[in-house]
Design a protein around this motif. Structure first.
Motif, PDB file in Angstrom:
ATOM      1  N   UNK A  29       0.714  -0.878  -0.054  1.00  0.00           N
ATOM      2  CA  UNK A  29       0.220  -0.093   0.232  1.00  0.00           C
ATOM      3  C   UNK A  29       0.367   1.386  -0.449  1.00  0.00           C
ATOM      4  N   UNK A  30       2.347   1.417   0.348  1.00  0.00           N
ATOM      5  CA  UNK A  30       3.235   2.521   0.163  1.00  0.00           C
ATOM      6  C   UNK A  30       4.193   1.877   0.516  1.00  0.00           C
ATOM      7  N   UNK A  31       5.661   1.957   0.426  1.00  0.00           N
ATOM      8  CA  UNK A  31       6.501   1.341   0.007  1.00  0.00           C
ATOM      9  C   UNK A  31       7.063   0.308   1.579  1.00  0.00           C
ATOM     10  N   UNK A  32       7.566  -0.401   1.241  1.00  0.00           N
ATOM     11  CA  UNK A  32       8.066  -0.617   2.276  1.00  0.00           C
ATOM     12  C   UNK A  32       7.066  -1.359   4.086  1.00  0.00           C
ATOM     13  N   UNK A  33       5.497  -0.796   3.173  1.00  0.00           N
ATOM     14  CA  UNK A  33       4.717  -1.727   4.123  1.00  0.00           C
ATOM     15  C   UNK A  33       3.264  -3.042   3.644  1.00  0.00           C
ATOM     16  N   UNK A  34       2.532  -3.177   4.468  1.00  0.00           N
ATOM     17  CA  UNK A  34       1.572  -4.278   4.327  1.00  0.00           C
ATOM     18  C   UNK A  34       1.180  -4.317   2.836  1.00  0.00           C
ATOM     19  N   UNK A 143      -8.566   0.690   5.834  1.00  0.00           N
ATOM     20  CA  UNK A 143      -9.511   1.623   5.186  1.00  0.00           C
ATOM     21  C   UNK A 143      -8.847   2.772   3.465  1.00  0.00           C
ATOM     22  N   UNK A 145      -5.774   3.174   3.923  1.00  0.00           N
ATOM     23  CA  UNK A 145      -4.381   2.509   3.718  1.00  0.00           C
ATOM     24  C   UNK A 145      -4.067   1.897   2.121  1.00  0.00           C
ATOM     25  N   UNK A 147      -6.934   2.587   0.286  1.00  0.00           N
ATOM     26  CA  UNK A 147      -7.331   3.557  -1.112  1.00  0.00           C
ATOM     27  C   UNK A 147      -5.682   3.918  -1.763  1.00  0.00           C
ATOM     28  N   UNK A 148      -4.663   3.804  -0.832  1.00  0.00           N
ATOM     29  CA  UNK A 148      -3.177   3.883  -1.710  1.00  0.00           C
ATOM     30  C   UNK A 148      -3.373   3.012  -2.803  1.00  0.00           C
ATOM     31  N   UNK A 149      -3.688   1.756  -3.033  1.00  0.00           N
ATOM     32  CA  UNK A 149      -3.704   1.026  -4.575  1.00  0.00           C
ATOM     33  C   UNK A 149      -4.088   1.286  -5.287  1.00  0.00           C
TER      34      UNK A 149
ATOM     35  N   UNK B  29       2.384  10.606   2.808  1.00  0.00           N
ATOM     36  CA  UNK B  29       2.503   9.917   3.309  1.00  0.00           C
ATOM     37  C   UNK B  29       2.598   8.942   2.603  1.00  0.00           C
ATOM     38  N   UNK B  30       2.600   9.122   1.628  1.00  0.00           N
ATOM     39  CA  UNK B  30       2.819   7.462   0.179  1.00  0.00           C
ATOM     40  C   UNK B  30       2.937   8.247  -1.413  1.00  0.00           C
ATOM     41  N   UNK B  31       3.731   7.747  -1.918  1.00  0.00           N
ATOM     42  CA  UNK B  31       3.997   8.886  -3.023  1.00  0.00           C
ATOM     43  C   UNK B  31       3.199   9.244  -3.864  1.00  0.00           C
ATOM     44  N   UNK B  33       1.254  10.790  -2.703  1.00  0.00           N
ATOM     45  CA  UNK B  33      -0.500  11.509  -1.989  1.00  0.00           C
ATOM     46  C   UNK B  33       0.459  12.894  -1.327  1.00  0.00           C
ATOM     47  N   UNK B 141      -9.826   6.609   9.393  1.00  0.00           N
ATOM     48  CA  UNK B 141      -8.970   6.525   7.464  1.00  0.00           C
ATOM     49  C   UNK B 141      -7.998   7.434   6.941  1.00  0.00           C
ATOM     50  N   UNK B 144      -4.472   6.182   9.665  1.00  0.00           N
ATOM     51  CA  UNK B 144      -4.237   5.110   9.083  1.00  0.00           C
ATOM     52  C   UNK B 144      -3.206   5.281   8.329  1.00  0.00           C
ATOM     53  N   UNK B 145      -3.582   6.671   7.529  1.00  0.00           N
ATOM     54  CA  UNK B 145      -2.491   7.010   6.159  1.00  0.00           C
ATOM     55  C   UNK B 145      -1.155   7.650   6.922  1.00  0.00           C
ATOM     56  N   UNK B 148       2.073   6.154   8.392  1.00  0.00           N
ATOM     57  CA  UNK B 148       2.804   5.798   7.495  1.00  0.00           C
ATOM     58  C   UNK B 148       4.240   6.517   7.287  1.00  0.00           C
ATOM     59  N   UNK B 152       9.556   2.555   9.362  1.00  0.00           N
ATOM     60  CA  UNK B 152       8.990   1.386   9.781  1.00  0.00           C
ATOM     61  C   UNK B 152       8.968   0.453  10.905  1.00  0.00           C
ATOM     62  N   UNK B 158       1.264  -0.466  10.942  1.00  0.00           N
ATOM     63  CA  UNK B 158       1.253  -0.379   9.091  1.00  0.00           C
ATOM     64  C   UNK B 158       0.711  -0.874   8.165  1.00  0.00           C
TER      65      UNK B 158
END
Lengths: 158, 158
Positions: A29-34, A143, A145, A147-149, B29-31, B33, B141, B144-145, B148, B152, B158
């Motif tokens: 879902x993000x680099x190095x995450x689940x 959820x 997280x 969403x980032x997919x 929080x993620x690339x 995002x 929601x 959870x973001x 990140x 890690x 995460x």
């Protein structure tokens, strides 16, 4: 209202899982995450645990616990297929809902199965309804997280 | 229970914001995002809106809306400083809580200010308490973001 919030969160998550391909779910879902697939299995396992906790019956998929509750992502050599996990997720939520929709108000305010009688007398908030509240928040946390997919441009919630 | 869930979610988010440096909050929080600082302002603005919605008073920081509600991250040429946004977040939540803790059960089940009298008669779930439920899920929601932004190894969620 608590049940409505649960249903709404399940629906949003269902819609998201439907919109994601198996390949997308294999991404982190993000680099190095689940990975998405780990969170899918994790959510299915957490919701499965709600069945005995709420007095609705035994676990449907006890084999998910060691992989998706007791271990982090990528710890297991092999995990169930994404299509199997999708069906676990659907089945667990459908079974929960079959029971949830029949409970009376009084039954919602009864203790859940992880509370001893004597503790419940002092802590009446440790009831079934509170499990739903807490699990809804757990779900929406993940959820956010998942969403980032989705690719950025089709995604207004990131 | 609904208020407890709100307080718990605020506490988790507060703890996270405290543990993050201003520099960490400037990261995405993620690339591709939202940046942490945008989500901080967004959450402050959303919670600020709860004040008039719940009948607790006027917006404390009306200037946040255009940047953090009406526009996506990176659309504004300039945004308030991170330290100012941290204090908006704290102030808004403290003000909300000052009002929330004084409401009676009956007042919680009264309509909120975005519902017309005639609609409320048909839709009694559109009450103040439901706003808290929904905003708690909104918060988790994004929580959870925001998780990140933590490295890690110190992060079990995460």
């Amino acid at each position: 209202m608590v049940l409505d919030a649960w249903v709404a969160a399940i629906k949003r998550t269902d819609d998201l899982f439907h919109s994601l391909t198996d390949e997308q779910l294999l991404q982190e879902v993000a680099p190095g995450r689940n990975r998405g697939v780990y969170l899918l299995g994790h959510l299915a396992a957490v919701h499965d645990r709600m069945l005995p906790l709420l007095g609705f019956g035994n676990l449907l998929y006890p084999e998910l616990s060691s992989i998706f509750l007791d271990s982090p992502d990528k710890a297991a050599d092999e995990i169930p297929s994404t299509s199997h996990l999708r069906s676990c997720w659907n089945e667990v939520n459908a079974t929960l809902w079959d029971h949830m929709r029949t409970l009376t108000s009084a039954e919602w305010f009864q203790q859940h199965n992880a509370v001893k009688e004597e503790d419940f007398a002092k802590e009446p908030h440790r009831n079934r309804l509170n499990i739903i509240l807490n699990r809804t928040n757990h779900l929406t946390t993940h959820l956010g997280q998942l969403i980032f997919l989705k690719p950025r441009e089709t995604n207004k919630e990131s």
